[in-house]
Design a protein around this motif. Structure first.
Motif, PDB file in Angstrom:
ATOM      1  N   ASN A 291       0.752  -1.083   0.012  1.00 49.54           N
ATOM      2  CA  ASN A 291       0.014   0.040  -0.113  1.00 49.54           C
ATOM      3  C   ASN A 291       0.974   1.277   0.127  1.00 49.54           C
TER       4      ASN A 291
ATOM      5  N   GLY B 140       2.327   5.918   3.348  1.00 48.45           N
ATOM      6  CA  GLY B 140       1.591   6.956   4.338  1.00 48.45           C
ATOM      7  C   GLY B 140       0.354   7.608   3.518  1.00 48.45           C
ATOM      8  N   LYS B 141      -0.113   8.357   4.311  1.00 47.55           N
ATOM      9  CA  LYS B 141      -1.373   9.187   3.948  1.00 47.55           C
ATOM     10  C   LYS B 141      -1.237  10.119   2.834  1.00 47.55           C
ATOM     11  N   ASP B 142      -0.256  10.973   2.972  1.00 47.63           N
ATOM     12  CA  ASP B 142      -0.150  12.278   2.181  1.00 47.63           C
ATOM     13  C   ASP B 142       1.453  12.787   2.407  1.00 47.63           C
TER      14      ASP B 142
ATOM     15  N   GLN C 216       3.500  12.115   8.356  1.00 47.25           N
ATOM     16  CA  GLN C 216       3.111  11.726   9.866  1.00 47.25           C
ATOM     17  C   GLN C 216       4.284  10.866  10.123  1.00 47.25           C
TER      18      GLN C 216
ATOM     19  N   ASP D 248       5.989   7.367   8.669  1.00 51.02           N
ATOM     20  CA  ASP D 248       5.766   7.442   7.139  1.00 51.02           C
ATOM     21  C   ASP D 248       7.211   6.955   6.543  1.00 51.02           C
TER      22      ASP D 248
END
Length: 290
Positions: A201, A212-214, A219, A222
């Motif tokens: 992912n 990580g998300k962004d 964060q 990450d």
């Protein structure tokens, strides 16, 4: 809270004890500096002698064809180096047709920064103010937050992936280069246009992969993965010819040398560069010793 200040006090007697410890460790450092300076001078002479030996004996080959008359001798071979296998980072499904691939893994982590200021007090005591600041930054090594003075709210997760190097056997004309020799090639070219086949992912930003998300608002925990590549191309290799293999040249004083340069470079330039590097290291270690 990411900023902490603490005060500590040491009395006159404790300061005397610390001074005595300082004298003791000062003597140890003095002995250590003498040993370092003595060792460095010997190392410098041995390295210089070995480099001059190989420089005086090296032969520049007219092409990349093997000839038995060069067997066992140091030689400079210049030509196109081609990989014999594809490089594959199985963890992230990244492939390269180059000679060497460096995976660089960074994790966004907490880092503890410490500074202290001491002030003498009446009666011979000392008051010390210690400041602890916690910042977030990218780091290629795992920072152990358990050793922080204030770990609460500043915990770093385990680094699940580490940096790694992938090397392939290669050839230059008639000569074979095993992985140990090919590893001397500098992987300095940014590997862009990543096309991973892994089902992890992560997002692909072409010049790096992101877990990580962004990536724009990282964060803690990450992970960012980038690559450096050494492509196939023209290189100059100073090594010993052993059959149809290029390997390390062993000098009379026990040094083992092999030098690889990008492009066509003369033997004189290679050894002048190595001798200058040896001189620079000698002076750096002299400064450390002093």
């Amino acid at each position: 809270m990411d900023h902490f200040t603490e005060k500590s006090y040491t009395g006159y007697g404790q300061n005397i004890g610390n001074s005595l410890k300082g004298i003791f460790f000062g003597f140890l450092f003095l002995i250590g500096s003498i040993v370092l300076l003595w060792w460095n001078e010997g190392r410098s002479v041995e390295q210089s002698t070995a480099l001059h030996e190989m420089k005086e004996n090296i032969i520049t080959l007219p092409d990349t064809r093997y000839s038995a008359k060069y067997d066992g001798k140091p030689a400079l071979v210049q030509g196109e180096v081609k990989p014999l296998n594809e490089l594959n980072d199985g963890a992230f499904g990244v492939h390269s047709d180059g000679l060497k691939l460096n995976r660089i893994v960074e994790m966004y982590q907490w880092k503890e920064n410490t500074s202290s200021k001491s002030e003498d007090k009446i009666g011979g005591g000392t008051e010390t103010v210690t400041t602890y600041d916690y910042t977030k930054e990218w780091s290629s090594s795992e920072i152990n937050s358990d050793s922080f003075k204030h770990p609460e709210g500043h915990q770093n997760p385990k680094m699940l992936y580490k940096s790694e190097t992938f090397v392939t056997d290669a050839k230059i004309g008639d000569f074979h280069l095993d992985k140990n020799v090919a590893n001397h090639i500098d992987a300095s070219e940014d590997y862009v246009g990543l096309n991973p086949t892994s089902d992890l992912n992560m997002t692909n930003h072409k010049n790096f992969l992101y877990i990580g998300k962004d990536a724009g608002q990282p964060q803690i925990g990450d992970i960012k993965i980038s690559y450096k590549n050494a492509p196939a191309g023209v290189y100059a290799i100073a090594a010993k010819i052993q059959g149809k293999t290029l390997t390390y040249y062993a000098t009379e004083n026990g040094k083992n040398f092999i030098f690889v340069r990008n492009g066509k470079v003369t033997a004189e330039n290679i050894f002048d560069s190595e001798l200058k590097s040896n001189t620079l290291l000698t002076w750096i270690l002299r400064g450390v010793g002093l």
